[in-house]
Design an enzyme around this catalytic site. Structure first.
Site, mmCIF file in Angstrom:
data_model
loop_
_atom_site.group_PDB
_atom_site.id
_atom_site.type_symbol
_atom_site.label_atom_id
_atom_site.label_comp_id
_atom_site.label_asym_id
_atom_site.label_seq_id
_atom_site.Cartn_x
_atom_site.Cartn_y
_atom_site.Cartn_z
ATOM 1 N N TYR A 8 -30.102 16.127 -36.411
ATOM 2 C CA TYR A 8 -29.595 16.235 -37.784
ATOM 3 C C TYR A 8 -30.756 16.661 -38.667
ATOM 4 O O TYR A 8 -31.904 16.761 -38.202
ATOM 5 C CB TYR A 8 -28.980 14.901 -38.249
ATOM 6 C CG TYR A 8 -28.218 14.985 -39.560
ATOM 7 C CD1 TYR A 8 -28.589 14.202 -40.645
ATOM 8 C CD2 TYR A 8 -27.143 15.858 -39.722
ATOM 9 C CE1 TYR A 8 -27.912 14.292 -41.849
ATOM 10 C CE2 TYR A 8 -26.454 15.952 -40.912
ATOM 11 C CZ TYR A 8 -26.834 15.163 -41.976
ATOM 12 O OH TYR A 8 -26.163 15.255 -43.154
ATOM 13 N N ARG A 14 -24.983 12.697 -43.290
ATOM 14 C CA ARG A 14 -23.970 12.339 -42.296
ATOM 15 C C ARG A 14 -24.598 11.767 -41.015
ATOM 16 O O ARG A 14 -23.875 11.359 -40.111
ATOM 17 C CB ARG A 14 -23.120 13.552 -41.957
ATOM 18 C CG ARG A 14 -22.122 13.940 -43.043
ATOM 19 C CD ARG A 14 -21.232 15.068 -42.584
ATOM 20 N NE ARG A 14 -20.140 15.348 -43.506
ATOM 21 C CZ ARG A 14 -18.986 14.680 -43.538
ATOM 22 N NH1 ARG A 14 -18.804 13.672 -42.694
ATOM 23 N NH2 ARG A 14 -18.041 14.976 -44.402
ATOM 24 N N TRP A 104 -21.591 19.471 -51.563
ATOM 25 C CA TRP A 104 -23.009 19.268 -51.251
ATOM 26 C C TRP A 104 -23.781 20.574 -51.162
ATOM 27 O O TRP A 104 -24.942 20.634 -51.550
ATOM 28 C CB TRP A 104 -23.152 18.498 -49.950
ATOM 29 C CG TRP A 104 -22.528 17.148 -49.970
ATOM 30 C CD1 TRP A 104 -21.326 16.785 -49.417
ATOM 31 C CD2 TRP A 104 -23.045 15.969 -50.606
ATOM 32 N NE1 TRP A 104 -21.078 15.459 -49.683
ATOM 33 C CE2 TRP A 104 -22.115 14.940 -50.393
ATOM 34 C CE3 TRP A 104 -24.216 15.683 -51.327
ATOM 35 C CZ2 TRP A 104 -22.303 13.646 -50.880
ATOM 36 C CZ3 TRP A 104 -24.415 14.401 -51.811
ATOM 37 C CH2 TRP A 104 -23.466 13.394 -51.580
HETATM 38 C C1 QPN Z 1 -26.631 20.088 -48.110
HETATM 39 C C2 QPN Z 1 -26.060 18.860 -47.465
HETATM 40 C C3 QPN Z 1 -26.377 17.614 -48.234
HETATM 41 O O1 QPN Z 1 -27.031 17.637 -49.244
HETATM 42 N N1 QPN Z 1 -25.888 16.427 -47.767
HETATM 43 C C4 QPN Z 1 -24.996 16.397 -46.629
HETATM 44 C C5 QPN Z 1 -23.824 15.451 -46.809
HETATM 45 C C6 QPN Z 1 -24.267 14.177 -47.449
HETATM 46 C C7 QPN Z 1 -25.419 14.078 -48.155
HETATM 47 C C8 QPN Z 1 -25.520 12.755 -48.577
HETATM 48 N N2 QPN Z 1 -24.452 12.101 -48.141
HETATM 49 N N3 QPN Z 1 -23.692 12.966 -47.462
HETATM 50 C C9 QPN Z 1 -22.495 12.546 -46.853
HETATM 51 C C10 QPN Z 1 -22.457 11.357 -46.147
HETATM 52 C C11 QPN Z 1 -21.283 10.963 -45.548
HETATM 53 C C12 QPN Z 1 -20.148 11.743 -45.638
HETATM 54 C C13 QPN Z 1 -20.211 12.919 -46.357
HETATM 55 F F1 QPN Z 1 -19.107 13.668 -46.465
HETATM 56 C C14 QPN Z 1 -21.377 13.337 -46.960
HETATM 57 C C15 QPN Z 1 -26.356 15.196 -48.387
#
Ligand code: QPN
Length: 199
Positions: A8, A14, A104
């Site tokens: 990861y 995740r 995100w």
């Molecule tokens: C560019 C990708 C990114 O910034 N992130 C990926 C997704 C994410 C982050 C923080 N929590 N999280 C998350 C956790 C669990 C379920 C979900 F859908 C999302 C940060």
């Protein structure tokens, strides 16, 4: 002994629920944290092109919740009966549905900021109230002992608090649960030793 390799990014995201389950179970694994710059070369080599993945003696499992559910079942924190396991899955999916609403990867800063603020201001309070109602006066979300639903609440609420700290001003029972999870010795040790990242 099985060989485990988690791949990861260098963030909680995740992947963190999987790291919690390894920490709680005491099982050794390789925490392979890839650099964003390397992702374009790694992505084509991965089935379905998404991380996290968990390699178990070379067998690749994808999808974070499928990986976590496997580890939870192997380590006695998935729910003690099929009914409890269904309740655990329902809570995990409820939390994950909300976390998945956040854009995100949005590249437009203003669009991203507006969407995050809307979710945190207008959607989060209802979800937190529903979770608090479900928790009630129990020590854990499901059953009489900790499950990965409790872990997932701690993992995701840590990120939500980092985005909107005043979420902690309501729903006190949920934050007591968060502290109960973080007081578990193996979880406390992991939180203390893990790489510090913003998300
Ligand atoms: C560019 C990708 C990114 O910034 N992130 C990926 C997704 C994410 C982050 C923080 N929590 N999280 C998350 C956790 C669990 C379920 C979900 F859908 C999302 C940060």
């Amino acid at each position: 002994m099985l060989n485990y390799k988690l791949t990861y990014f260098n963030m909680r995201g995740r992947g963190e629920i999987i790291r919690y389950l390894f920490a709680y179970s005491g099982i050794k694994y390789e925490d392979n944290r890839i650099e964003w710059a390397d992702w374009p070369n790694i992505k084509p080599t991965i089935p379905f092109g998404k991380v996290p993945i968990l390699e178990i003696d070379g067998v690749i499992i994808h999808q974070s919740l499928a990986i976590a559910r496997y580890l939870a079942k192997e380590n006695g924190v998935a729910g003690k009966t099929p009914l409890e396991q269904a309740l655990v899955d329902a809570i995990v999916d409820t939390i994950d549905d909300f976390m998945s609403m956040f854009p995100w990867a949005e590249k437009d800063h203003d669009v991203k900021k507006r969407a995050f603020n809307d979710l945190l201001t207008n959607v989060a309070p209802g979800l937190l109230q529903d979770l608090e109602n479900f928790l009630g006066n129990k020590n854990w979300l499901v059953g009489e002992s900790v499950t990965w639903a409790d872990f997932y609440w701690d993992v995701c609420s840590t990120t939500l608090l980092s985005l909107k700290s005043d979420l902690e001003d309501s729903n006190p029972k949920l934050w007591v649960l968060k502290r109960r999870v973080q007081a578990l010795p193996a979880v406390a040790a992991w939180i203390q030793q893990r790489p510090k990242t913003s998300l």
